[in-house]
Write a protein that holds these residues in place. Structure first.
Motif, PDB file in Angstrom:
ATOM      1  N   ARG A 108     -12.607  -1.701   1.421  1.00 53.01           N
ATOM      2  CA  ARG A 108     -13.296  -1.087   0.283  1.00 53.01           C
ATOM      3  C   ARG A 108     -12.296  -0.497  -0.710  1.00 53.01           C
ATOM      4  O   ARG A 108     -12.400  -0.722  -1.927  1.00 53.01           O
ATOM      5  CB  ARG A 108     -14.236   0.014   0.779  1.00 53.01           C
ATOM      6  CG  ARG A 108     -15.110   0.615  -0.318  1.00 53.01           C
ATOM      7  CD  ARG A 108     -15.869   1.823   0.197  1.00 53.01           C
ATOM      8  NE  ARG A 108     -14.973   2.979   0.372  1.00 53.01           N
ATOM      9  CZ  ARG A 108     -15.281   4.053   1.074  1.00 53.01           C
ATOM     10  NH1 ARG A 108     -16.437   4.123   1.727  1.00 53.01           N
ATOM     11  NH2 ARG A 108     -14.426   5.054   1.170  1.00 53.01           N
ATOM     12  N   GLU A 109     -11.307   0.225  -0.204  1.00 50.61           N
ATOM     13  CA  GLU A 109     -10.318   0.832  -1.089  1.00 50.61           C
ATOM     14  C   GLU A 109      -9.446  -0.235  -1.744  1.00 50.61           C
ATOM     15  O   GLU A 109      -9.016  -0.080  -2.890  1.00 50.61           O
ATOM     16  CB  GLU A 109      -9.459   1.841  -0.323  1.00 50.61           C
ATOM     17  CG  GLU A 109     -10.236   3.043   0.228  1.00 50.61           C
ATOM     18  CD  GLU A 109     -10.995   3.791  -0.866  1.00 50.61           C
ATOM     19  OE1 GLU A 109     -10.421   4.025  -1.942  1.00 50.61           O
ATOM     20  OE2 GLU A 109     -12.176   4.140  -0.634  1.00 50.61           O
ATOM     21  N   ALA A 110      -9.180  -1.317  -1.024  1.00 51.98           N
ATOM     22  CA  ALA A 110      -8.396  -2.415  -1.594  1.00 51.98           C
ATOM     23  C   ALA A 110      -9.152  -3.086  -2.744  1.00 51.98           C
ATOM     24  O   ALA A 110      -8.549  -3.451  -3.761  1.00 51.98           O
ATOM     25  CB  ALA A 110      -8.064  -3.440  -0.510  1.00 51.98           C
ATOM     26  N   ARG A 111     -10.453  -3.242  -2.590  1.00 54.16           N
ATOM     27  CA  ARG A 111     -11.260  -3.847  -3.670  1.00 54.16           C
ATOM     28  C   ARG A 111     -11.234  -2.981  -4.919  1.00 54.16           C
ATOM     29  O   ARG A 111     -11.387  -3.484  -6.034  1.00 54.16           O
ATOM     30  CB  ARG A 111     -12.704  -4.047  -3.196  1.00 54.16           C
ATOM     31  CG  ARG A 111     -12.899  -5.203  -2.234  1.00 54.16           C
ATOM     32  CD  ARG A 111     -14.366  -5.562  -2.079  1.00 54.16           C
ATOM     33  NE  ARG A 111     -15.137  -4.488  -1.476  1.00 54.16           N
ATOM     34  CZ  ARG A 111     -15.344  -4.359  -0.173  1.00 54.16           C
ATOM     35  NH1 ARG A 111     -14.807  -5.230   0.673  1.00 54.16           N
ATOM     36  NH2 ARG A 111     -16.067  -3.353   0.301  1.00 54.16           N
ATOM     37  N   ARG A 112     -11.024  -1.685  -4.750  1.00 53.50           N
ATOM     38  CA  ARG A 112     -10.964  -0.765  -5.886  1.00 53.50           C
ATOM     39  C   ARG A 112      -9.575  -0.742  -6.520  1.00 53.50           C
ATOM     40  O   ARG A 112      -9.347  -0.031  -7.499  1.00 53.50           O
ATOM     41  CB  ARG A 112     -11.379   0.637  -5.442  1.00 53.50           C
ATOM     42  CG  ARG A 112     -12.823   0.678  -4.909  1.00 53.50           C
ATOM     43  CD  ARG A 112     -13.202   2.054  -4.359  1.00 53.50           C
ATOM     44  NE  ARG A 112     -13.117   3.066  -5.399  1.00 53.50           N
ATOM     45  CZ  ARG A 112     -12.372   4.176  -5.327  1.00 53.50           C
ATOM     46  NH1 ARG A 112     -11.633   4.404  -4.250  1.00 53.50           N
ATOM     47  NH2 ARG A 112     -12.359   5.046  -6.303  1.00 53.50           N
ATOM     48  N   GLY A 113      -8.649  -1.526  -5.957  1.00 57.43           N
ATOM     49  CA  GLY A 113      -7.335  -1.696  -6.570  1.00 57.43           C
ATOM     50  C   GLY A 113      -6.261  -0.712  -6.160  1.00 57.43           C
ATOM     51  O   GLY A 113      -5.197  -0.662  -6.783  1.00 57.43           O
ATOM     52  N   LEU A 114      -6.491   0.075  -5.107  1.00 56.75           N
ATOM     53  CA  LEU A 114      -5.493   1.065  -4.707  1.00 56.75           C
ATOM     54  C   LEU A 114      -4.269   0.407  -4.072  1.00 56.75           C
ATOM     55  O   LEU A 114      -4.407  -0.554  -3.301  1.00 56.75           O
ATOM     56  CB  LEU A 114      -6.083   2.064  -3.701  1.00 56.75           C
ATOM     57  CG  LEU A 114      -6.766   3.313  -4.296  1.00 56.75           C
ATOM     58  CD1 LEU A 114      -8.047   2.925  -5.014  1.00 56.75           C
ATOM     59  CD2 LEU A 114      -7.033   4.332  -3.198  1.00 56.75           C
ATOM     60  N   PRO A 115      -3.070   0.909  -4.365  1.00 58.54           N
ATOM     61  CA  PRO A 115      -1.881   0.468  -3.633  1.00 58.54           C
ATOM     62  C   PRO A 115      -2.001   0.926  -2.178  1.00 58.54           C
ATOM     63  O   PRO A 115      -2.361   2.075  -1.923  1.00 58.54           O
ATOM     64  CB  PRO A 115      -0.727   1.185  -4.337  1.00 58.54           C
ATOM     65  CG  PRO A 115      -1.275   1.641  -5.647  1.00 58.54           C
ATOM     66  CD  PRO A 115      -2.735   1.888  -5.419  1.00 58.54           C
ATOM     67  N   ILE A 116      -1.717   0.025  -1.247  1.00 60.75           N
ATOM     68  CA  ILE A 116      -1.847   0.352   0.175  1.00 60.75           C
ATOM     69  C   ILE A 116      -0.586  -0.091   0.905  1.00 60.75           C
ATOM     70  O   ILE A 116      -0.111  -1.219   0.738  1.00 60.75           O
ATOM     71  CB  ILE A 116      -3.082  -0.328   0.794  1.00 60.75           C
ATOM     72  CG1 ILE A 116      -4.364   0.161   0.098  1.00 60.75           C
ATOM     73  CG2 ILE A 116      -3.164  -0.065   2.296  1.00 60.75           C
ATOM     74  CD1 ILE A 116      -5.623  -0.528   0.568  1.00 60.75           C
ATOM     75  N   GLY A 117      -0.048   0.822   1.721  1.00 59.68           N
ATOM     76  CA  GLY A 117       1.135   0.515   2.502  1.00 59.68           C
ATOM     77  C   GLY A 117       0.909   0.772   3.974  1.00 59.68           C
ATOM     78  O   GLY A 117       0.046   1.566   4.362  1.00 59.68           O
ATOM     79  N   GLY A 118       1.696   0.106   4.793  1.00 63.74           N
ATOM     80  CA  GLY A 118       1.614   0.297   6.239  1.00 63.74           C
ATOM     81  C   GLY A 118       2.966   0.689   6.794  1.00 63.74           C
ATOM     82  O   GLY A 118       3.959  -0.003   6.559  1.00 63.74           O
ATOM     83  N   LEU A 119       3.018   1.809   7.509  1.00 65.78           N
ATOM     84  CA  LEU A 119       4.255   2.262   8.127  1.00 65.78           C
ATOM     85  C   LEU A 119       4.282   1.838   9.590  1.00 65.78           C
ATOM     86  O   LEU A 119       3.274   1.927  10.286  1.00 65.78           O
ATOM     87  CB  LEU A 119       4.383   3.792   8.028  1.00 65.78           C
ATOM     88  CG  LEU A 119       4.256   4.407   6.626  1.00 65.78           C
ATOM     89  CD1 LEU A 119       4.508   5.921   6.700  1.00 65.78           C
ATOM     90  CD2 LEU A 119       5.192   3.749   5.637  1.00 65.78           C
ATOM     91  N   ARG A 167       1.037  -4.048  -2.286  1.00 60.81           N
ATOM     92  CA  ARG A 167       1.056  -3.963  -0.830  1.00 60.81           C
ATOM     93  C   ARG A 167       2.477  -3.665  -0.359  1.00 60.81           C
ATOM     94  O   ARG A 167       3.430  -4.328  -0.790  1.00 60.81           O
ATOM     95  CB  ARG A 167       0.561  -5.270  -0.196  1.00 60.81           C
ATOM     96  CG  ARG A 167      -0.874  -5.611  -0.559  1.00 60.81           C
ATOM     97  CD  ARG A 167      -1.869  -4.693   0.106  1.00 60.81           C
ATOM     98  NE  ARG A 167      -3.227  -4.998  -0.315  1.00 60.81           N
ATOM     99  CZ  ARG A 167      -3.882  -4.368  -1.287  1.00 60.81           C
ATOM    100  NH1 ARG A 167      -3.305  -3.361  -1.928  1.00 60.81           N
ATOM    101  NH2 ARG A 167      -5.099  -4.715  -1.616  1.00 60.81           N
ATOM    102  N   MET A 168       2.599  -2.691   0.515  1.00 62.41           N
ATOM    103  CA  MET A 168       3.904  -2.266   1.031  1.00 62.41           C
ATOM    104  C   MET A 168       3.849  -2.212   2.553  1.00 62.41           C
ATOM    105  O   MET A 168       2.842  -1.794   3.126  1.00 62.41           O
ATOM    106  CB  MET A 168       4.253  -0.869   0.497  1.00 62.41           C
ATOM    107  CG  MET A 168       4.281  -0.762  -1.021  1.00 62.41           C
ATOM    108  SD  MET A 168       4.135   0.959  -1.596  1.00 62.41           S
ATOM    109  CE  MET A 168       2.381   1.266  -1.338  1.00 62.41           C
ATOM    110  N   THR A 169       4.926  -2.622   3.202  1.00 62.72           N
ATOM    111  CA  THR A 169       5.002  -2.536   4.664  1.00 62.72           C
ATOM    112  C   THR A 169       6.414  -2.113   5.060  1.00 62.72           C
ATOM    113  O   THR A 169       7.377  -2.401   4.352  1.00 62.72           O
ATOM    114  CB  THR A 169       4.663  -3.876   5.345  1.00 62.72           C
ATOM    115  OG1 THR A 169       5.486  -4.925   4.797  1.00 62.72           O
ATOM    116  CG2 THR A 169       3.201  -4.242   5.146  1.00 62.72           C
ATOM    117  N   THR A 170       6.520  -1.436   6.193  1.00 61.66           N
ATOM    118  CA  THR A 170       7.832  -1.057   6.717  1.00 61.66           C
ATOM    119  C   THR A 170       7.927  -1.461   8.180  1.00 61.66           C
ATOM    120  O   THR A 170       6.922  -1.698   8.843  1.00 61.66           O
ATOM    121  CB  THR A 170       8.088   0.460   6.615  1.00 61.66           C
ATOM    122  OG1 THR A 170       7.345   1.141   7.643  1.00 61.66           O
ATOM    123  CG2 THR A 170       7.705   1.007   5.248  1.00 61.66           C
ATOM    124  N   ALA A 171       9.165  -1.486   8.666  1.00 62.27           N
ATOM    125  CA  ALA A 171       9.413  -1.913  10.039  1.00 62.27           C
ATOM    126  C   ALA A 171       9.375  -0.772  11.042  1.00 62.27           C
ATOM    127  O   ALA A 171       9.544  -0.995  12.228  1.00 62.27           O
ATOM    128  CB  ALA A 171      10.765  -2.618  10.115  1.00 62.27           C
TER     129      ALA A 171
END
Length: 333
Positions: A108-119, A167-171
């Motif tokens: 839902r938040e992605a459809r609204r265009g928010l930047p999303i990252g995963g740590l 979209r952001m991701t880290t190791a």
């Protein structure tokens, strides 16, 4: 935020960027704390409120980190501002803590265009929500093989961090620092990012071109170019193992020379070392995926489940089935 921070915003006229940290059960504390500290120090070095943050989760209760300590959150999964940036904090057994409710909220938040990252391992949850389809991404090296098996539509790298669009991701680990320094430099300037790094005593800032694991010579404690070359070939060919004779030929030596090299530096034969690499990958897949034991065996170069089970028991003193069963029972406690 504290009153002092709010006064700084009023006096400078700066509109701060807000980060929303989403803590998953058993999240990795180092990854979360590293990211948060970068924002705090950036505010301090700028003497202004450049960043604000809030901490939420898939419950109204405190969330445990992988070390067992519990963290009180500010609230549950709610609708965010379009100017917010989401940082999802994953950790141990991420597939067990990727709930349907969390996935729905992320979509839902992605459809609204928010930047999303995963740590750390939160890349898994992002991929499960379909947020990384066709995107470059990374994940902790221990989860790399299982991720590849499940999400072939994601361009998985071995980078310390990736940024692909919004979209952001880290190791995992300290790679959160590298991502946040990258964002601070992008939002403001490199001078501020370097000042934050200095405060952290972080003397070697990595980019998205840096890989997360140590080089083969550093990992095995041996600096021998031909040995490193052979091990790299082994690691790249787990599903379809290469024979010792071909490994030796491609490294420009005889099979006997290859045997002597492994015996001298690693105290085992090339065949034994290769088997250990394959069994290590198999164990990761058993722990981190729902793949059948037969498919795990095939993915690790074993032609039959019986041969796989025999080799697994010889190395780990248990069968693949019992390994998975004991792991599942520990999670349910």
């Amino acid at each position: 935020m504290q009153d002092g921070a709010n006064r700084a915003r009023t006096q400078t006229g700066i509109v701060p960027r807000r980060f929303v940290f989403v803590l998953m059960d058993r999240f990795t504390l180092l990854s979360f704390a590293s990211a948060l500290e970068c924002l705090r120090i950036a505010n301090r070095m700028a003497e202004a409120t450049l960043y604000e943050w809030t901490i939420i989760g898939d419950s109204e209760d405190a969330v445990p980190c992988s070390a067992g300590s519990r963290f009180q959150i500010d609230g549950g999964l709610c609708e965010l501002s379009r100017d917010d940036t989401v940082l999802l904090c994953g950790g141990v057994d991420v597939h067990q803590h990727t709930t349907k409710r969390l996935l729905s909220w992320l979509r839902r938040e992605a459809r609204r265009g928010l930047p999303i990252g995963g740590l750390c391992t939160a890349s898994y949850t992002m991929a499960k929500a379909g947020l990384l389809d066709g995107k470059r991404a990374t994940i902790h090296w221990e989860n790399h093989d299982s991720f590849l098996e499940e999400f072939d539509e994601v361009d998985l790298t071995k980078s310390v961090f990736t940024v692909d669009g919004n979209r952001m991701t880290t190791a995992g680990g300290t790679s959160s620092i590298d991502l946040m320094l990258h964002l601070i430099a992008e939002h403001h300037d490199e001078k501020l990012a370097n000042a934050v790094a200095d405060q952290l005593i972080y003397s070697s800032i990595r980019t998205d071109q840096d890989t997360q694991r140590l080089s083969v010579p550093t990992r095995i404690g041996v600096r021998h170019p031909k040995l490193s070359q052979v091990i790299q070939m082994m690691e790249a060919n787990i599903e379809e193992p290469i024979s010792p004779s071909i490994l030796a030929r491609d490294a420009g030596m005889s099979t006997r020379q290859l045997e002597r090299l492994f015996r001298r530096y690693l105290s085992r034969s090339p065949k034994r070392y290769y088997m250990e690499l394959r069994l290590q990958k198999a164990r990761n897949l058993l722990m981190q995926t729902d793949m059948t034991v037969i498919n795990v065996a095939l993915a690790c170069g074993f032609s039959s489940p019986s041969h796989f089970s025999k080799c697994y028991r010889a190395h780990y003193q248990t069968t693949p089935y019992r390994e998975r069963g004991s792991h599942s029972s520990r999670l349910s406690v």
